[in-house]
Motif scaffolding. Structure first.
Motif, PDB file in Angstrom:
ATOM      1  N   ASN A 418       0.824  -1.208   0.000  1.00 40.48           N
ATOM      2  CA  ASN A 418       0.000   0.000   0.000  1.00 40.48           C
ATOM      3  C   ASN A 418       0.858   1.257   0.000  1.00 40.48           C
ATOM      4  OD1 ASN A 418      -2.528  -1.311   0.023  1.00 40.48           O
ATOM      5  ND2 ASN A 418      -2.391  -1.632   2.240  1.00 40.48           N
ATOM      6  N   LYS A 421       1.833   1.984  -3.531  1.00 42.40           N
ATOM      7  CA  LYS A 421       0.707   2.572  -4.275  1.00 42.40           C
ATOM      8  C   LYS A 421       0.465   4.022  -3.859  1.00 42.40           C
ATOM      9  CE  LYS A 421      -4.086   1.777  -5.668  1.00 42.40           C
ATOM     10  NZ  LYS A 421      -4.427   3.212  -5.578  1.00 42.40           N
ATOM     11  N   GLU A 422       0.520   4.294  -2.556  1.00 41.37           N
ATOM     12  CA  GLU A 422       0.336   5.666  -2.066  1.00 41.37           C
ATOM     13  C   GLU A 422       1.378   6.596  -2.665  1.00 41.37           C
ATOM     14  OE1 GLU A 422       0.611   5.418   2.175  1.00 41.37           O
ATOM     15  OE2 GLU A 422      -1.009   3.939   2.298  1.00 41.37           O
TER      16      GLU A 422
END
Length: 444
Positions: A418, A421-422
């Protein structure tokens, strides 16, 4: 406005963390594995940019690198989807994983060497990205750095961009952190000073014995050739190997110059008297040497406070200010010395202190956070306007940081897909805010 020196600061990236990757950088090593705050770091850097803008300076913004560099992890044998690559690297090569997450591009003094049009034979501003070969986590930056610089300084009639030097330690190049310029007027010919740590092809010459000398003379000479500099107005000086071994990994940790002022520690250079004589012979007007004696400020104090990793900026032809980290105010010897500097007979009249603690803990002060570019009025107008700070951009960037950045980041977070992706989502949006196009490999 006839000619100015603009500061282009690097935004701190979303993966800002303390990995202790930089041998020879005492602050970086001392804070390894601490929990970082990417949001706080980015806002501290942005607040410094806004303060200089509010003081009347032209302030630019440079985008960070895309991190993690998942492509590097795949190149060295970690396969699968992005999450699997991160988990495997976390388990089997945690130091390599840290390197591929490093947000060290925030220190844009290492991004490139810049020669103003007043110094170059073709009358253009020249940029050469630093290859940063001495540290793996920084050696993966140059290609993207070049893309970003070309997107910010995108007028071919005004700016000339070079490829980074060969990726070999013989041409180790650390950019503007080992380069400064003295001049009477930013738009006219000045003296470019290249400070190097060692000779690559002559092993008999002095060099440090504990920590590496990252900049070679051969690299500095290559940059001068690429930038079409006049030999008469180009000076090479060797950094004192003893101070490199005390944690002065770049010259901008022990010296800084601006216009007709060279501000430095007495132990900064080898053959200081000869160096000063060279400068005086080439400088037609009065030159101020502001030298800090060891008996007043030790090298250890310089390294811990980053006394010389400060910005020296001109308000007008006769008045300068020092932009210093709060560490300089908190160190009694350094603070007392700075008070004496502003009271002495030289153009430095003020010291402004800023909280950049997140950067300081990772080994970079105010001077590390900016790349200096001397510009005429026409050249300012040739810069990508979306990358020049104003109130609207400041507010948009703060909102962008609030949207994407984490309050805290620990080493264990690096295996989290994550976070990748962030980070990529944040940078994809940033390229639109700054109008710099698809500068990252994940966008192509």
């Amino acid at each position: 406005m006839s000619s100015i020196e603009a500061n282009f600061d690097g935004l701190v990236g979303p993966t800002h963390n303390y990995a202790g990757l930089s041998e020879g950088n005492v602050a970086s090593l001392n804070n390894a594995q601490s929990i970082s705050s990417p949001k706080k770091a980015a806002k501290q850097g942005l607040a410094k940019m806004k303060a200089l803008h509010d003081m009347g300076f032209v302030q630019g913004v440079l985008a960070p690198q895309a991190r993690p560099d998942i492509g590097v992890l795949r190149r060295v044998g970690f396969g699968g989807n992005d999450q699997q690559v991160l988990e495997k690297a976390y388990k089997h090569a945690p130091v390599l994983l840290s390197a591929c997450f490093s947000a060290s591009s925030m220190w844009t003094a290492n991004a490139a060497t810049v020669s103003p049009s007043g110094d170059t034979q073709d009358g253009k501003i020249h940029f050469t990205p630093a290859n940063l070969t001495n540290k793996f986590h920084r050696s993966i930056e140059p290609k993207t750095t070049g893309n970003i610089l070309k997107a910010v300084f995108n007028d071919e009639a005004t700016f000339s961009h070079h490829e980074h030097l060969p990726e070999n330690d013989h041409f180790g190049d650390e950019g503007a952190a080992n380069h400064t310029r003295l001049c009477q007027d930013y738009g006219k010919q000045g003296i470019e000073i290249f400070t190097f740590g060692r000779y690559a092809f002559n092993r008999s010459m002095p060099k440090p014995t504990i920590f590496p000398a990252r900049q070679t003379k051969e690299a500095s000479e290559a940059i001068a050739r690429l930038h079409q500099l006049n030999e008469k107005n180009t000076v090479y000086v060797q950094q004192n190997p003893d101070v490199i071994d005390q944690g002065v990994f770049h010259n901008d940790v022990i010296a800084v110059g601006n216009r007709n002022v060279l501000f430095y520690h007495e132990q900064a250079f080898l053959n200081t008297d000869q160096f000063k004589q060279q400068l005086q012979e080439r400088f037609e007007e009065q030159l101020y040497f502001v030298e800090a004696p060891t008996e007043q400020v030790s090298v250890e104090d310089c390294v811990s406070s980053y006394l010389f990793n400060t910005q020296l900026v001109s308000h007008n032809d006769n008045e300068m200010s020092i932009i210093a980290p709060m560490h300089c105010k908190e160190n009694e010897a350094v603070y007392r010395y700075l008070q004496s500097v502003v009271q002495a007979d030289n153009p430095i009249s003020n010291v402004h202190y800023f909280d950049v603690n997140e950067s300081m803990k990772n080994g970079g002060g105010p001077a590390c956070l900016r790349l200096r570019v001397a510009l005429t009025e026409n050249e300012v107008n040739a810069v990508n306007p979306q990358c020049l700070l104003n109130d609207d951009l400041f507010n948009r960037l703060n909102q962008w940081i609030d949207k994407y950045y984490r309050d805290q980041l620990a080493f264990s977070d690096l295996k989290d897909g994550n976070l990748l992706k962030e980070s990529y989502d944040a940078l994809d949006e940033l390229t639109k805010i700054l109008n710099i196009g698809n500068v990252y490999s994940f966008q192509q």
